[in-house]
Every structure is written in C-alpha cells, then in structure tokens.
Design a protein around this motif. Structure first.
Motif, PDB file in Angstrom:
ATOM      1  N   SER A  98      53.046   7.972 -72.769  1.00  0.00           N
ATOM      2  CA  SER A  98      54.312   7.265 -72.965  1.00  0.00           C
ATOM      3  C   SER A  98      54.460   6.762 -74.395  1.00  0.00           C
ATOM      4  O   SER A  98      53.499   6.670 -75.156  1.00  0.00           O
ATOM      5  CB  SER A  98      54.427   6.097 -71.979  1.00  0.00           C
ATOM      6  OG  SER A  98      53.393   5.159 -72.159  1.00  0.00           O
ATOM      7  N   ALA A  99      55.686   6.458 -74.745  1.00  0.00           N
ATOM      8  CA  ALA A  99      56.014   5.924 -76.069  1.00  0.00           C
ATOM      9  C   ALA A  99      56.750   4.604 -75.891  1.00  0.00           C
ATOM     10  O   ALA A  99      57.674   4.508 -75.083  1.00  0.00           O
ATOM     11  CB  ALA A  99      56.878   6.908 -76.849  1.00  0.00           C
ATOM     12  N   SER A 100      56.345   3.595 -76.625  1.00  0.00           N
ATOM     13  CA  SER A 100      56.915   2.258 -76.470  1.00  0.00           C
ATOM     14  C   SER A 100      58.366   2.211 -76.922  1.00  0.00           C
ATOM     15  O   SER A 100      58.738   2.795 -77.931  1.00  0.00           O
ATOM     16  CB  SER A 100      56.106   1.247 -77.283  1.00  0.00           C
ATOM     17  OG  SER A 100      56.729  -0.025 -77.263  1.00  0.00           O
ATOM     18  N   TYR A 101      59.178   1.502 -76.146  1.00  0.00           N
ATOM     19  CA  TYR A 101      60.532   1.183 -76.601  1.00  0.00           C
ATOM     20  C   TYR A 101      60.811  -0.312 -76.477  1.00  0.00           C
ATOM     21  O   TYR A 101      61.949  -0.743 -76.569  1.00  0.00           O
ATOM     22  CB  TYR A 101      61.593   1.985 -75.827  1.00  0.00           C
ATOM     23  CG  TYR A 101      61.581   1.794 -74.332  1.00  0.00           C
ATOM     24  CD1 TYR A 101      62.214   0.708 -73.737  1.00  0.00           C
ATOM     25  CD2 TYR A 101      60.944   2.702 -73.507  1.00  0.00           C
ATOM     26  CE1 TYR A 101      62.212   0.531 -72.372  1.00  0.00           C
ATOM     27  CE2 TYR A 101      60.929   2.541 -72.131  1.00  0.00           C
ATOM     28  CZ  TYR A 101      61.575   1.449 -71.571  1.00  0.00           C
ATOM     29  OH  TYR A 101      61.558   1.276 -70.206  1.00  0.00           O
ATOM     30  N   ILE A 102      59.741  -1.111 -76.263  1.00  0.00           N
ATOM     31  CA  ILE A 102      59.916  -2.561 -76.151  1.00  0.00           C
ATOM     32  C   ILE A 102      59.201  -3.284 -77.283  1.00  0.00           C
ATOM     33  O   ILE A 102      59.828  -3.919 -78.127  1.00  0.00           O
ATOM     34  CB  ILE A 102      59.417  -3.076 -74.785  1.00  0.00           C
ATOM     35  CG1 ILE A 102      60.220  -2.445 -73.641  1.00  0.00           C
ATOM     36  CG2 ILE A 102      59.537  -4.590 -74.712  1.00  0.00           C
ATOM     37  CD1 ILE A 102      59.770  -2.863 -72.260  1.00  0.00           C
ATOM     38  N   ALA A 103      57.872  -3.200 -77.333  1.00  0.00           N
ATOM     39  CA  ALA A 103      57.121  -3.996 -78.309  1.00  0.00           C
ATOM     40  C   ALA A 103      57.114  -3.373 -79.699  1.00  0.00           C
ATOM     41  O   ALA A 103      57.263  -4.080 -80.694  1.00  0.00           O
ATOM     42  CB  ALA A 103      55.687  -4.195 -77.826  1.00  0.00           C
ATOM     43  N   VAL A 104      56.937  -2.057 -79.781  1.00  0.00           N
ATOM     44  CA  VAL A 104      56.773  -1.445 -81.102  1.00  0.00           C
ATOM     45  C   VAL A 104      58.069  -1.387 -81.909  1.00  0.00           C
ATOM     46  O   VAL A 104      58.046  -1.635 -83.119  1.00  0.00           O
ATOM     47  CB  VAL A 104      56.125  -0.047 -80.977  1.00  0.00           C
ATOM     48  CG1 VAL A 104      55.940   0.582 -82.354  1.00  0.00           C
ATOM     49  CG2 VAL A 104      54.779  -0.161 -80.293  1.00  0.00           C
ATOM     50  N   PRO A 105      59.232  -1.072 -81.311  1.00  0.00           N
ATOM     51  CA  PRO A 105      60.454  -1.054 -82.142  1.00  0.00           C
ATOM     52  C   PRO A 105      60.724  -2.360 -82.894  1.00  0.00           C
ATOM     53  O   PRO A 105      60.973  -2.317 -84.104  1.00  0.00           O
ATOM     54  CB  PRO A 105      61.555  -0.731 -81.127  1.00  0.00           C
ATOM     55  CG  PRO A 105      60.863   0.064 -80.089  1.00  0.00           C
ATOM     56  CD  PRO A 105      59.497  -0.563 -79.957  1.00  0.00           C
ATOM     57  N   PRO A 106      60.642  -3.535 -82.222  1.00  0.00           N
ATOM     58  CA  PRO A 106      60.846  -4.748 -83.022  1.00  0.00           C
ATOM     59  C   PRO A 106      59.763  -4.959 -84.066  1.00  0.00           C
ATOM     60  O   PRO A 106      60.029  -5.474 -85.150  1.00  0.00           O
ATOM     61  CB  PRO A 106      60.856  -5.880 -81.980  1.00  0.00           C
ATOM     62  CG  PRO A 106      60.224  -5.315 -80.766  1.00  0.00           C
ATOM     63  CD  PRO A 106      60.546  -3.859 -80.786  1.00  0.00           C
ATOM     64  N   ALA A 107      58.524  -4.571 -83.744  1.00  0.00           N
ATOM     65  CA  ALA A 107      57.447  -4.723 -84.725  1.00  0.00           C
ATOM     66  C   ALA A 107      57.697  -3.849 -85.945  1.00  0.00           C
ATOM     67  O   ALA A 107      57.552  -4.292 -87.092  1.00  0.00           O
ATOM     68  CB  ALA A 107      56.101  -4.367 -84.088  1.00  0.00           C
ATOM     69  N   MET A 108      58.091  -2.596 -85.727  1.00  0.00           N
ATOM     70  CA  MET A 108      58.380  -1.699 -86.854  1.00  0.00           C
ATOM     71  C   MET A 108      59.641  -2.131 -87.587  1.00  0.00           C
ATOM     72  O   MET A 108      59.736  -1.992 -88.807  1.00  0.00           O
ATOM     73  CB  MET A 108      58.522  -0.261 -86.354  1.00  0.00           C
ATOM     74  CG  MET A 108      57.240   0.352 -85.804  1.00  0.00           C
ATOM     75  SD  MET A 108      55.890   0.441 -87.024  1.00  0.00           S
ATOM     76  CE  MET A 108      54.809  -0.886 -86.422  1.00  0.00           C
TER      77      MET A 108
END
Length: 336
Positions: free
Chosen positions: A283-293
């Motif tokens: 899977s690929a994150s769409y919750i934690a990583v987008p805001p972090a990036m």
C-alpha cells in the motif's frame, strides 16, 4: 460491484471533489494556514493511535514484527526511489517524495483487506496491526533523507527550485540526519506515538473525540484541499503519467511479494497475517505521508504523489491487489 463500492469512501470522494472543483475553475479556496493545521492534526492523531496500539501489545512477542515493520519502512522507499530515477521522467526530489509514500501504509487499504479476510472466513494474527502503527515514521525519515541528499544534487542544476531550502545549510551526513530527525513532521508523529504509549489509558480515553470521532471529517477536508492542489498541477502529471502509472502498479506488486515472504517465511504468520503484511508492503500512504511531504518537501509536485497513491495504487490494491496477495499467501502456505 463490491470491489467498486470499496472506492466509494468519503475520503476518496472528497479528493475527487477537490480535483474536479479545480478543473472546472471553481472559486473554492482554503485559507492559507488551514492546510497546515489539518496536516498537524492528522500527524498527531495517527501518532496517538499508534502509541495506544504499542501500549496494548506484548512488546516481547511483537519485537520481531516491529523490527520487520521498520525494515519494510526503510527498504521500500529506497527501492521505489531507484525505480523512479531509472524511469528518467521525474527529478530526484519528486522521486524522494513519491518513494516515501510507498514505504508507508494505507489504513484504508489495510481495513479493506481485513474486510476481505472476514468475507473469506480467514483469521489473522494481531501483530500486523502493530506493524501498521509503526510503519509511518521510517518511510518519512527515509523520504526526508533522500530529499535532503537530492537537494544537494539539484542545487547546481536548478538553484532557483531549491534556493529556499538550501539557505538552511547543506552539510554532510550528520546535517542530513539532523534535518530528517528534527523535522516537524517526524517530531509530531514520533512524539505523539510516545505520548500515546506512555500516557494513562483512562486519560487517553478523554481524547477519543479528538483522535477518533472527528478524524475522518478532518481527513476529508485535508484531501479536499489536496485534490485541488493536485489538479492545479495536473498538467505536470500528464506529461509523465503513463510511466508513473506503471510505477503505481508495479511497485505495490513488488512490495506485496516482499511482504508475503516476510510474513510467511520470517514471521511465520498464517494465511491471514501473511496477507496483511503483504498489504502493508503493497500500500501507499495517503494520510500521514502527504502532509509530511507537503511540509518538508514543498518542491515536490503533489499531483505526482497524490494521484499515484490515491488515484492509481489505492484502487488497484482494492480491486486487484488484495485478492492477489491473498492467493500468494495461500500458495506459500501450500493451500489451494
């Protein structure tokens, strides 16, 4: 029809709404600081949930699962980064931001996999739940390390793009590690996880409305804004869309295969647990990583990593990937 209905969840639909609103040139706009506030909330809430899971677990029994969760979170972004650079269609900063998403996890995909196992009457070990809780941070740290290293390489070729970031200094590995581990996103996520793990459980119950009741609503608002941001730069995605679309299918299959091998051969899980570890790897994150990036690598194009994680990999895993990983787990277990 049931596979298609798995896509009709509010978070995905709000992302689509923001995307469409931008395409039709709606005047819908977010206040400048609201997106950052939503990012901070999501990171804190996810961290607290992860800490609570760690506190409930028998850490002695969970040690191997935690180790391999970190290993997956560290290894998969590096693999993804190398594959993306090999395409020669995105620069190294975009590759770092995309790769971080593929070392992290999608809670939505994971929950869909649990529902799938339930429909098959298959039991599963609880340790993949702990792995889900600890896999966010390693991928973010690796993504930041790759991004910081990439800025040094890009500075000579495209100084304007990285000028704002290179003012902070661009030293050796010690400086890269300092920036990665003191980044606000990592501090929030890891710190919140520690708080969730050591806080009094009854006191944590008072945070239930904050961490649980409003979580999906806040996630929908965040993805609405990110849908608009992705659409604003969608022309960039179309320029390399076919190649990146292929990556969005190949990378989860590769991650799922690695997850099956770890779940069955190393951790000794049954078919259900092995399937869940495969889903974590795929899977690929769409919750934690987008805001972090978004906070830490503003140079990266959101239309790349958001459209890949939400528009390609998420539906692929829900419709095709989860059954594939399940049958791979059955094959490894000698089932039919």
């Amino acid at each position: 029809m049931s596979a298609f209905s798995n896509l009709l969840i509010p978070a995905v639909l709000f992302f689509a709404l923001g995307f469409i609103a931008r395409l039709i040139k709606s005047d819908l706009r977010f206040p400048p600081d609201l997106a950052k506030i939503l990012s901070i909330y999501l990171l804190v809430s996810i961290g607290l949930h992860g800490g609570v899971e760690l506190a409930r677990a028998d850490l002695g029994e969970a040690l191997a699962a935690v180790f391999w969760a970190f290993a997956l979170g560290l290894l998969l972004p590096v693999i993804g980064y190398g594959l993306l650079l090999a395409t020669r269609r995105v620069d190294s900063l975009d590759a770092a931001a995309i790769a971080a998403h593929y070392g992290s996890v999608s809670a939505g995909t994971f929950l869909t996999a649990i529902a799938f196992l339930g429909s098959q009457g298959v039991d599963y070990e609880r340790y993949p739940l702990i792995m889900l809780a600890v896999m966010e941070s390693p991928a973010i740290v690796v993504g930041l390390l790759l991004a910081t290293w990439s800025r040094g390489r890009l500075a000579a070729a495209d100084p304007e793009r990285v000028a704002a970031r290179t003012e902070r200094g661009n030293g050796g590995m010690a400086e890269i590690l300092r920036e990665a581990f003191t980044n606000g996103s990592v501090v929030l996520l890891v710190g919140s996880m520690l708080i969730g793990a050591i806080a009094n459980p009854k006191a944590m119950e008072s945070l239930h409305p904050f961490t649980t009741d409003i979580f999906m609503g806040m996630l929908c608002l965040f993805l609405l804004e990110m849908g608009m941001e992705a659409a604003r730069r969608f022309g960039d995605f179309r320029r390399v869309g076919l190649v990146l679309g292929g990556f969005g299918v190949v990378m989860p299959l590769l991650g799922g295969l690695i997850g099956v091998m770890i779940g069955h051969s190393i951790l000794g899980f049954g078919v259900g647990g092995t399937t869940l570890v495969a889903v974590l790897g795929a899977s690929a994150s769409y919750i934690a990583v987008p805001p972090a990036m978004r906070l830490a690598v503003p140079e990266a194009n959101p239309s790349f990593y958001l459209t890949l994680s939400l528009g390609v990999t998420f539906p692929f895993n829900v419709v095709v990937g989860i059954p594939v990983y399940y049958h791979l787990a059955l094959l490894m277990a000698g089932g039919t």
